[in-house]
Scaffold this motif. Structure first.
Motif, PDB file in Angstrom:
ATOM      1  N   LEU A   1       0.833  -1.205   0.000  1.00  0.00           N
ATOM      2  CA  LEU A   1       0.000   0.000   0.000  1.00  0.00           C
ATOM      3  C   LEU A   1       0.870   1.258   0.000  1.00  0.00           C
ATOM      4  CD1 LEU A   1      -2.742  -1.091   2.552  1.00  0.00           C
ATOM      5  CD2 LEU A   1      -3.039  -0.795   0.086  1.00  0.00           C
ATOM      6  N   GLN A   2       1.953   1.210   0.750  1.00  0.00           N
ATOM      7  CA  GLN A   2       2.901   2.335   0.790  1.00  0.00           C
ATOM      8  C   GLN A   2       3.453   2.604  -0.608  1.00  0.00           C
ATOM      9  OE1 GLN A   2       6.795   1.495   2.604  1.00  0.00           O
ATOM     10  NE2 GLN A   2       6.441   3.207   4.011  1.00  0.00           N
TER      11      GLN A   2
ATOM     12  N   ALA B   1      -2.596  10.817  -1.299  1.00  0.00           N
ATOM     13  CA  ALA B   1      -2.413   9.673  -2.203  1.00  0.00           C
ATOM     14  C   ALA B   1      -2.692   8.359  -1.477  1.00  0.00           C
ATOM     15  CB  ALA B   1      -1.003   9.680  -2.774  1.00  0.00           C
ATOM     16  N   LEU B   2      -2.224   8.238  -0.241  1.00  0.00           N
ATOM     17  CA  LEU B   2      -2.479   7.008   0.526  1.00  0.00           C
ATOM     18  C   LEU B   2      -3.953   6.888   0.885  1.00  0.00           C
ATOM     19  CD1 LEU B   2      -1.536   4.446   1.954  1.00  0.00           C
ATOM     20  CD2 LEU B   2      -0.998   5.841   3.958  1.00  0.00           C
ATOM     21  N   LEU B   3      -4.573   7.986   1.289  1.00  0.00           N
ATOM     22  CA  LEU B   3      -5.992   7.965   1.644  1.00  0.00           C
ATOM     23  C   LEU B   3      -6.844   7.575   0.434  1.00  0.00           C
ATOM     24  CD1 LEU B   3      -8.353   8.439   3.540  1.00  0.00           C
ATOM     25  CD2 LEU B   3      -8.116  10.914   3.147  1.00  0.00           C
ATOM     26  N   CYS B   4      -6.551   8.181  -0.720  1.00  0.00           N
ATOM     27  CA  CYS B   4      -7.324   7.846  -1.922  1.00  0.00           C
ATOM     28  C   CYS B   4      -7.058   6.413  -2.379  1.00  0.00           C
ATOM     29  CB  CYS B   4      -7.009   8.832  -3.044  1.00  0.00           C
ATOM     30  SG  CYS B   4      -7.766  10.460  -2.802  1.00  0.00           S
ATOM     31  N   THR B   5      -5.835   5.939  -2.186  1.00  0.00           N
ATOM     32  CA  THR B   5      -5.520   4.544  -2.500  1.00  0.00           C
ATOM     33  C   THR B   5      -6.395   3.609  -1.681  1.00  0.00           C
ATOM     34  OG1 THR B   5      -3.235   4.977  -3.176  1.00  0.00           O
ATOM     35  CG2 THR B   5      -3.707   2.774  -2.323  1.00  0.00           C
ATOM     36  N   ALA B   6      -6.472   3.853  -0.382  1.00  0.00           N
ATOM     37  CA  ALA B   6      -7.275   3.001   0.491  1.00  0.00           C
ATOM     38  C   ALA B   6      -8.766   3.106   0.159  1.00  0.00           C
ATOM     39  CB  ALA B   6      -7.023   3.371   1.948  1.00  0.00           C
TER      40      ALA B   6
ATOM     41  N   ASP C   1     -12.314  -5.381   4.465  1.00  0.00           N
ATOM     42  CA  ASP C   1     -12.273  -3.964   4.847  1.00  0.00           C
ATOM     43  C   ASP C   1     -11.316  -3.682   5.998  1.00  0.00           C
ATOM     44  OD1 ASP C   1     -14.158  -3.610   2.902  1.00  0.00           O
ATOM     45  OD2 ASP C   1     -15.852  -3.360   4.282  1.00  0.00           O
ATOM     46  N   PHE C   2     -11.438  -4.457   7.051  1.00  0.00           N
ATOM     47  CA  PHE C   2     -10.686  -4.120   8.261  1.00  0.00           C
ATOM     48  C   PHE C   2      -9.197  -4.404   8.095  1.00  0.00           C
ATOM     49  CE2 PHE C   2     -15.053  -4.454   9.739  1.00  0.00           C
ATOM     50  CZ  PHE C   2     -15.163  -3.250  10.423  1.00  0.00           C
ATOM     51  N   THR C   3      -8.855  -5.447   7.356  1.00  0.00           N
ATOM     52  CA  THR C   3      -7.444  -5.701   7.050  1.00  0.00           C
ATOM     53  C   THR C   3      -6.864  -4.532   6.262  1.00  0.00           C
ATOM     54  OG1 THR C   3      -7.748  -8.094   7.034  1.00  0.00           O
ATOM     55  CG2 THR C   3      -5.842  -7.239   5.839  1.00  0.00           C
ATOM     56  N   LEU C   4      -7.612  -4.085   5.259  1.00  0.00           N
ATOM     57  CA  LEU C   4      -7.140  -3.000   4.412  1.00  0.00           C
ATOM     58  C   LEU C   4      -6.946  -1.715   5.218  1.00  0.00           C
ATOM     59  CD1 LEU C   4      -6.429  -2.396   1.441  1.00  0.00           C
ATOM     60  CD2 LEU C   4      -8.770  -1.627   1.142  1.00  0.00           C
ATOM     61  N   VAL C   5      -7.919  -1.372   6.050  1.00  0.00           N
ATOM     62  CA  VAL C   5      -7.807  -0.148   6.856  1.00  0.00           C
ATOM     63  C   VAL C   5      -6.628  -0.241   7.818  1.00  0.00           C
ATOM     64  CG1 VAL C   5      -8.923   1.243   8.640  1.00  0.00           C
ATOM     65  CG2 VAL C   5     -10.233   0.481   6.646  1.00  0.00           C
ATOM     66  N   ASN C   6      -6.501  -1.359   8.502  1.00  0.00           N
ATOM     67  CA  ASN C   6      -5.405  -1.513   9.473  1.00  0.00           C
ATOM     68  C   ASN C   6      -4.044  -1.419   8.785  1.00  0.00           C
ATOM     69  OD1 ASN C   6      -7.130  -1.781  11.635  1.00  0.00           O
ATOM     70  ND2 ASN C   6      -7.232  -4.019  11.498  1.00  0.00           N
ATOM     71  N   GLN C   7      -3.923  -2.043   7.628  1.00  0.00           N
ATOM     72  CA  GLN C   7      -2.652  -2.012   6.916  1.00  0.00           C
ATOM     73  C   GLN C   7      -2.368  -0.638   6.306  1.00  0.00           C
ATOM     74  OE1 GLN C   7      -0.227  -4.855   6.517  1.00  0.00           O
ATOM     75  NE2 GLN C   7      -1.359  -4.943   8.432  1.00  0.00           N
TER      76      GLN C   7
ATOM     77  N   ILE D   1      -3.247   2.181   7.724  1.00  0.00           N
ATOM     78  CA  ILE D   1      -2.763   2.977   8.866  1.00  0.00           C
ATOM     79  C   ILE D   1      -1.321   2.615   9.189  1.00  0.00           C
ATOM     80  CG2 ILE D   1      -3.171   3.607  11.275  1.00  0.00           C
ATOM     81  CD1 ILE D   1      -5.324   4.421   9.078  1.00  0.00           C
ATOM     82  N   GLU D   2      -1.010   1.330   9.082  1.00  0.00           N
ATOM     83  CA  GLU D   2       0.373   0.892   9.301  1.00  0.00           C
ATOM     84  C   GLU D   2       1.297   1.538   8.270  1.00  0.00           C
ATOM     85  OE1 GLU D   2       3.077  -1.488  11.618  1.00  0.00           O
ATOM     86  OE2 GLU D   2       0.997  -0.836  11.902  1.00  0.00           O
ATOM     87  N   ALA D   3       0.852   1.588   7.025  1.00  0.00           N
ATOM     88  CA  ALA D   3       1.650   2.243   5.979  1.00  0.00           C
ATOM     89  C   ALA D   3       1.858   3.711   6.298  1.00  0.00           C
ATOM     90  CB  ALA D   3       0.959   2.089   4.624  1.00  0.00           C
ATOM     91  N   ALA D   4       0.815   4.382   6.800  1.00  0.00           N
ATOM     92  CA  ALA D   4       0.928   5.800   7.162  1.00  0.00           C
ATOM     93  C   ALA D   4       1.947   6.000   8.274  1.00  0.00           C
ATOM     94  CB  ALA D   4      -0.438   6.335   7.584  1.00  0.00           C
TER      95      ALA D   4
END
Length: 440
Positions: A13-14, A76-81, A95-101, A103-106
């Protein structure tokens, strides 16, 4: 499978967010992906393409969640997610895996870390209010169709009966299509080879094979021996169109004026014993022509030069046939290069059309009387196709427009079919005009 070797999702994601940021800053998707570390590249390309095909919706959602734009990297990261969270039948992660990861990327990206809590809040709110927020974005034309508004307006004017189908086709992935080299193997024999390898395929056009799924190209039967090349079914029409009516002549001199990376040059040589000059303005891209011809065991003269500056490269001997695959918006191949719609600007089209006109006029002077010039673009915009040729004919009385397909629409959108005997399958968008020069 050694799952511990797979890169963590947050890293993908990063890297995906960085690709999106690079494209927003004007870099091509190909160049941005080339810069991604090799172990990440395949996953990041898949995620980036998914994001780019949903970016219009994601940007509209971000505007609702945060009307004031966050810093570019965080946005860019927010729009990616958000793009990856939009409802989809083939959503890659829950959904929850994607959101958690995300945030980890952020948290692990220094430029974004200060906005990690903000991104977390936006994404959690989206999950809570998804149906309401999605409904709001339906009123935004760029969100609904995932193309810039100017692009949509242009298609509505050019193709009032087809614009919706065109946009929908752009948001689907195109098939992997091969061109069979008849100097090496017949198409029927190659289809048998694919069947033996467990690869499902159907014939398309005169020389094409459309695969039902994706494969590693280098693993295809006979690829390294030059049996096949990757080429869309619409692009495969160029060589036979140019050679039609000319191929019976001996010693044909053919110019491929904007030749790199050499797919159409190779097809000309596969079909006829002609002498080809493959010209391109970029030395690095000319090197790619050599590589492609070498794999196919074919030979052409290559030269670095600007096709519009005739005096800098022409030896004074007219050509019997010229292929002008002109620089264009690439609006017909958006499904293969989903970054294009976000890179292009409204002013680009007129500038590209001016370049196309300059090339047409210059190359007409090096075409022999009775010779033929095939003008083509991978565009669905009329300014780069039909209107371009009409303007050229108005100022060149020696030119005659022969029957050709004209605008060919991507996917199943097919308003024009003038000469095709065999179905082309699910092809890209192209424009073709075959011009004949009045004999002396």
């Amino acid at each position: 499978m050694n799952s511990h070797l797979a890169p963590p999702l947050w890293r993908q994601l990063q890297a995906t967010a960085h690709v999106i940021l690079s494209i927003r800053r004007g870099q091509s998707g190909t160049a941005a992906l080339d810069a991604v570390a090799a172990p990440l590249r395949a996953g990041v390309q898949s995620l980036s393409f998914a994001v780019l095909r949903t970016l219009g919706r994601a940007q509209a959602l971000r505007q609702l969640l945060a009307p004031k734009s966050p810093p570019a990297a965080a946005d860019a990261l927010l729009c990616t997610a958000l793009a990856l969270l939009c409802p989809s039948e083939d959503a890659p992660y829950d959904d929850f895996t994607l959101v958690n990861q995300a945030i980890e990327a952020a948290k692990k990206t220094p430029a974004i870390k200060p906005q990690a809590a903000f991104i977390n809040a936006c994404l959690r709110r989206f999950l809570r209010e998804r149906s309401t927020l999605m409904a709001h974005t339906e009123h935004d034309v760029a969100a609904r169709w995932n193309h810039p508004a100017w692009w949509i307006e242009r298609l509505q004017k050019d193709w009032p009966d087809h614009w919706q189908a065109l946009l929908a086709a752009n948001n689907r992935q195109g098939p992997l299509t091969l061109r069979v080299n008849p100097r090496k193997v017949s198409r029927d024999a190659y289809l048998t080879q694919l069947q033996s390898a467990g690869i499902a395929a159907i014939p398309v056009g005169q020389f094409g094979v459309e695969l039902s799924g994706s494969v590693v190209v280098q693993s295809l039967p006979g690829f390294s021996q030059g049996w096949v090349s990757v080429q869309d079914a619409a692009a495969q029409c160029a060589a036979p169109l140019l050679l039609s009516g000319l191929s019976q002549r001996g010693g044909l001199r053919v110019l491929d004026a904007c030749a790199a990376p050499g797919g159409k040059t190779a097809h000309l040589l596969e079909l006829a014993d002609v002498s080809v000059l493959a010209l391109d303005v970029d030395a690095n891209r000319v090197a790619r022509i050599h590589q492609n011809l070498e794999r196919l065991q074919l030979a052409a003269q290559t030269q670095v030069g600007d096709a519009a500056d005739v005096q800098s490269w022409w030896n004074g001997v007219p050509f019997d046939a010229i292929l002008l695959d002109a620089p264009c918006s690439a609006s017909g191949i958006v499904r293969r290069h989903p970054d294009i719609r976000w890179l292009r600007r409204p002013t680009d089209i007129a500038q590209l059309a001016a370049t196309q006109s300059k090339l047409l006029k210059a190359l007409w002077t090096v075409l022999a009387p009775g010779g033929r010039l095939l003008y083509c673009t991978c565009s669905v915009f009329k300014e780069e196709g039909e209107w371009q040729i009409q303007a050229f004919l108005a100022s060149h009385s020696t030119a005659k427009w022969l029957p050709t397909p004209g605008h060919m629409m991507p996917g199943a959108v097919t308003p024009n079919r003038l000469f095709m005997d065999a179905p082309l399958g699910d092809h890209d968008g192209f424009f073709y005009a075959l011009l004949e020069k009045e004999a002396a």
